[in-house]
Structure formats: C-alpha cells, structure tokens
Write a protein that holds these residues in place. Structure first.
Motif, PDB file in Angstrom:
ATOM      1  N   ASP A 153      -4.807  42.844  25.037  1.00 44.36           N
ATOM      2  CA  ASP A 153      -4.759  41.500  24.086  1.00 44.36           C
ATOM      3  C   ASP A 153      -4.868  40.011  24.799  1.00 44.36           C
ATOM      4  OD1 ASP A 153      -4.288  43.154  21.854  1.00 44.36           O
ATOM      5  OD2 ASP A 153      -2.216  43.443  22.161  1.00 44.36           O
ATOM      6  N   PRO A 154      -4.686  39.115  23.730  1.00 46.12           N
ATOM      7  CA  PRO A 154      -5.279  37.944  24.427  1.00 46.12           C
ATOM      8  C   PRO A 154      -3.542  37.205  24.726  1.00 46.12           C
ATOM      9  CG  PRO A 154      -6.096  37.905  22.511  1.00 46.12           C
ATOM     10  CD  PRO A 154      -5.500  39.595  22.860  1.00 46.12           C
ATOM     11  N   GLU A 155      -2.989  36.256  25.332  1.00 43.18           N
ATOM     12  CA  GLU A 155      -2.179  35.013  25.160  1.00 43.18           C
ATOM     13  C   GLU A 155      -2.402  34.720  23.650  1.00 43.18           C
ATOM     14  OE1 GLU A 155       1.526  33.539  26.834  1.00 43.18           O
ATOM     15  OE2 GLU A 155       0.227  35.060  27.513  1.00 43.18           O
ATOM     16  N   ASP A 156      -3.406  33.438  22.885  1.00 43.54           N
ATOM     17  CA  ASP A 156      -3.595  33.269  21.625  1.00 43.54           C
ATOM     18  C   ASP A 156      -5.338  33.496  21.639  1.00 43.54           C
ATOM     19  OD1 ASP A 156      -2.800  32.377  19.446  1.00 43.54           O
ATOM     20  OD2 ASP A 156      -0.769  30.679  20.318  1.00 43.54           O
ATOM     21  N   GLU A 157      -5.228  33.067  20.445  1.00 41.96           N
ATOM     22  CA  GLU A 157      -6.513  32.940  19.916  1.00 41.96           C
ATOM     23  C   GLU A 157      -6.706  31.907  19.187  1.00 41.96           C
ATOM     24  OE1 GLU A 157      -8.153  35.523  16.100  1.00 41.96           O
ATOM     25  OE2 GLU A 157      -6.275  36.943  18.130  1.00 41.96           O
ATOM     26  N   TYR A 158      -8.331  30.699  18.717  1.00 40.60           N
ATOM     27  CA  TYR A 158      -8.106  29.986  18.776  1.00 40.60           C
ATOM     28  C   TYR A 158      -9.833  30.035  17.901  1.00 40.60           C
ATOM     29  CZ  TYR A 158      -4.311  28.631  21.491  1.00 40.60           C
ATOM     30  OH  TYR A 158      -3.584  27.947  22.399  1.00 40.60           O
ATOM     31  N   TRP A 159     -10.149  29.402  16.800  1.00 35.36           N
ATOM     32  CA  TRP A 159     -11.017  28.785  16.096  1.00 35.36           C
ATOM     33  C   TRP A 159     -11.774  28.064  16.461  1.00 35.36           C
ATOM     34  CZ3 TRP A 159     -13.533  32.411  12.724  1.00 35.36           C
ATOM     35  CH2 TRP A 159     -12.712  32.945  11.591  1.00 35.36           C
ATOM     36  N   VAL A 160     -13.447  27.839  17.104  1.00 35.22           N
ATOM     37  CA  VAL A 160     -14.479  26.861  17.501  1.00 35.22           C
ATOM     38  C   VAL A 160     -15.319  27.365  16.283  1.00 35.22           C
ATOM     39  CG1 VAL A 160     -15.807  26.274  19.060  1.00 35.22           C
ATOM     40  CG2 VAL A 160     -13.745  26.890  19.823  1.00 35.22           C
ATOM     41  N   LEU A 161     -15.242  26.343  15.049  1.00 33.36           N
ATOM     42  CA  LEU A 161     -16.115  25.984  14.096  1.00 33.36           C
ATOM     43  C   LEU A 161     -17.037  24.829  14.290  1.00 33.36           C
ATOM     44  CD1 LEU A 161     -14.231  26.381  10.709  1.00 33.36           C
ATOM     45  CD2 LEU A 161     -15.102  28.188  12.129  1.00 33.36           C
ATOM     46  N   VAL A 189     -22.790  16.110  16.917  1.00 35.24           N
ATOM     47  CA  VAL A 189     -22.132  17.590  17.181  1.00 35.24           C
ATOM     48  C   VAL A 189     -20.197  18.044  16.737  1.00 35.24           C
ATOM     49  CG1 VAL A 189     -21.417  20.007  18.157  1.00 35.24           C
ATOM     50  CG2 VAL A 189     -23.657  18.954  17.743  1.00 35.24           C
ATOM     51  N   HIS A 190     -20.121  18.815  15.812  1.00 35.63           N
ATOM     52  CA  HIS A 190     -18.674  18.158  16.289  1.00 35.63           C
ATOM     53  C   HIS A 190     -18.294  20.179  15.992  1.00 35.63           C
ATOM     54  CE1 HIS A 190     -17.836  20.973  12.198  1.00 35.63           C
ATOM     55  NE2 HIS A 190     -19.364  20.032  11.481  1.00 35.63           N
ATOM     56  N   ILE A 191     -16.719  19.813  15.942  1.00 38.29           N
ATOM     57  CA  ILE A 191     -16.175  20.982  16.356  1.00 38.29           C
ATOM     58  C   ILE A 191     -14.380  20.859  15.383  1.00 38.29           C
ATOM     59  CG2 ILE A 191     -14.490  23.044  18.212  1.00 38.29           C
ATOM     60  CD1 ILE A 191     -16.647  21.941  20.582  1.00 38.29           C
ATOM     61  N   ASN A 192     -14.560  21.674  14.709  1.00 40.87           N
ATOM     62  CA  ASN A 192     -13.411  21.811  14.010  1.00 40.87           C
ATOM     63  C   ASN A 192     -13.229  20.515  13.319  1.00 40.87           C
ATOM     64  OD1 ASN A 192     -13.031  24.733  14.531  1.00 40.87           O
ATOM     65  ND2 ASN A 192     -11.013  24.049  15.676  1.00 40.87           N
ATOM     66  N   GLY A 193     -14.038  19.917  12.429  1.00 42.24           N
ATOM     67  CA  GLY A 193     -14.439  18.944  12.073  1.00 42.24           C
ATOM     68  C   GLY A 193     -14.031  17.583  13.540  1.00 42.24           C
TER      69      GLY A 193
END
Length: 350
Positions: A153-161, A189-193
C-alpha cells in the motif's frame, strides 16, 4: 404451521438477496461552459459541476455507477467511460452510433457496473472535438478489500491527467478539420488542467521523503504521445489499463508486416489493453475476443484521425436472446434518427 415456516424462509431469502447486491454510487453532473486557463490564457471550456478537470468517480470493483448528466451546453453531449468493459451493456458506452446524444437543456442517466475490473481510467465527451475543451476526469476502480494486489500500500495516491492543449476553442478546431486543414501542433501541455506557464513553481502535490506514492497517469490529450517522469526518483509500473503488469518484454515491431509474423504472436498471456500505440513505420497485432454482446466503437485515440473517420463499429451478436448475454434496451434510452419513432424491441427473457 408449515405455511408459516415457508413464508418466513422466503422472507429471509429475499432479505439476503437485497443485502447481497453490489453497492450503488450516485452522481449528479451539471455540464456547462466556463472560463478555464490551462496555458495561462482564458478560454471557454467544458465544466462539470463547475470543475475542470471534472470530478473523480471513485469506485470499487463491482460497484454500480449511476451518473445523471444535465446538458447545459448549446450542443449535444455524450460521455464515454474509457476502458470500462460495460459487460452486456453497450447501451451505456457513450459513443455516437451506440447512443443518441443528450440534447441541450435535457438530461440522461447512465447506469453501468464496473464488473470485475480494477485500475485507472478516465471519462471524456465524445461528440465532435469537445474533449479539446475539457469535460474529462478520472475514473478509479479500487480492488475489493479481500482481493490482494501485488504491491505494498502506498503512502497516498494522486491523479496525473496529462495532455496536449490547444489555445483555440473546440468549435474552431472542428472548423479546421471540416475545411480540410490539420489541427497542427498543440500550444502546450497541461497536468490536471494546469501549466506552470508563469514559472511560479507551485506544487500540485506534497510528498514525504522516503515514502512511496501511487500516481494514476492518463493521457487526456487529443493527439500527442507524452512521456512522464519525476526527476531524481525511480518509478515502477504496477498497473496499466486495468491489468497488473507482469515481467514480460513487449515490442507492441518495426518494419512491414508479413504473414510470417503470425508465427511470433503471443496467444497465451498477452497483456490486456484498451489502447495500443503503434509507432511510426511500425506495426502491432491486436487480438480481440468477442465475448461481450453489443455494438462497440473501435477508434483511433488520435482525436484528429477519429474525427475524420478512423473508427468503425463492431456488432457482436449472441444466438441466445437472453439477459444472460445482453441487457435489455433501457426504457429511458434516448432515441434519434431513423429509429426515433419505431417501437422498442421486446425484452429478452431471463
């Protein structure tokens, strides 16, 4: 007395059936235009509940997902759930040809189950080039608690759109293609808008030294292939498009294809994918298993090519007209075109 026992038993069984049903997740989406600035310049975008990117759908394997979409744009709208298998349920796939679009000022409720799936996916609008204006977001399918995953299990998780972006509106870009012009190169290029166009260096996420984090990375752009890395930090691929990775080498080959190449096809344990990247002057072999009845859209993920016609529909028929093979056409299904005034087909038997 015997009758009372039978009735009590039936009630218990009914109660068990209700309690055993997979959980339902409900979402209400208000889709509007609004100002966004992924490259630091204001332009018109497509927002969901005022958000760009849109809200996350955070689900668990086998959950039932109910999304009530209110279309407040001035044009028709559809959403597809990229990578979701839609078992027996092409009625909810959200592409023109399998569904009629949601007319402006009306709403439609999607109902589908993320059946036996895990992983990182995303949704986006499929009409015209609306994806160039936003309307996309992350769709997470977690593994059930009793099902182990092959990593800690990771410490946390995040989105990279992450995706390429054009400074012109989606309607202007559509006009380019309609007139025979190309979209040309994107403006950035954008990341998460967001894009660090002003050099502020503001962090998207904050992490603790020595900890491991999971990133859910999806290319939500129109046409460009993008590489992602975090400088000075190793990255391990643990899942791709709904499948945990195995330690095999793939080279999804350069040169011209010939019938002799079939001898090298992996027909045993090829990795399951929903998109396949074919590099310039190369080829890739795709194996499809037609085990899901319905009408399915096979398309180029290069939005320019798809808009210009690089797509087709595959009709998978079952000899048995039964709910075991395909769900009935929903009573609420939108109708349009030649079928608008035709009676709906009779329901399949159980």
């Amino acid at each position: 007395m015997g009758r009372g026992v039978v009735v009590a038993l039936m009630l218990c069984l009914m109660g068990a059936a209700v309690m055993g049903e997979d959980p339902y997740l409900y979402f209400t989406w208000n889709v509007t235009y609004g100002n966004i600035s992924p490259l630091g310049v204001n332009q018109q975008g497509i927002l969901i509940n005022g958000q760009f990117p849109g809200p996350e759908i955070n689900s668990t394997s086998n959950n039932n997902v109910i999304v009530n979409v209110f279309n407040n744009l001035d044009e028709p709208l559809l959403f597809t759930w990229h990578g979701v298998q839609q078992r027996k349920n092409s009625w909810q796939d959200g592409t023109l040809g399998t569904q009629c679009p949601i007319a402006p000022g009306t709403n439609y409720t999607y109902k589908f189950q993320v059946k036996d799936q895990i992983g990182s996916f995303f949704y986006y609008p499929t009409v015209g080039l609306q994806r160039a204006a936003g309307g996309f977001g992350g769709l997470r399918i977690n593994s059930r608690l009793l099902i182990p995953v092959p990593y800690a299990d990771p410490e946390d998780e995040y989105w990279v759109l992450i995706g390429d972006w054009y400074g012109k509106s989606h309607k202007t870009l559509q006009g380019f293609l309609d007139s025979g012009r190309s979209l040309g190169r994107p403006d950035g290029v954008h990341i998460n808008g967001k894009n660090d166009i002003d050099g502020s260096g503001k962090a998207l996420y904050t992490m603790k030294p020595g900890k491991t984090y999971k990133y859910r990375i999806c290319n939500v752009g129109l046409k460009d292939s993008l590489n992602f890395r975090i400088q000075g930090h190793p990255m391990k691929l643990v899942e791709t498009e709904g499948s945990h990775t195995v330690q095999n080498t793939y080279e999804v080959e350069p040169g011209k294809w010939t019938p002799e190449k079939r001898k090298n096809y992996n027909l045993l344990d090829g990795i399951s994918r929903h998109t396949v990247q074919v590099y310039p002057k190369s080829w890739a072999a795709i194996m499809l298993t037609f085990d899901n009845a319905g009408m399915w859209n096979l398309r180029s993920e290069n939005s320019e090519n798809r808009y210009l016609g690089q797509q087709l529909y595959i009709s998978v028929l079952s000899p048995e007209h039964s709910l075991r093979d395909e769900y009935n056409l929903p009573e609420t299904q939108l109708l349009c075109g030649l079928v608008k005034d035709l009676p709906k087909p009779p329901p399949y038997s159980t």
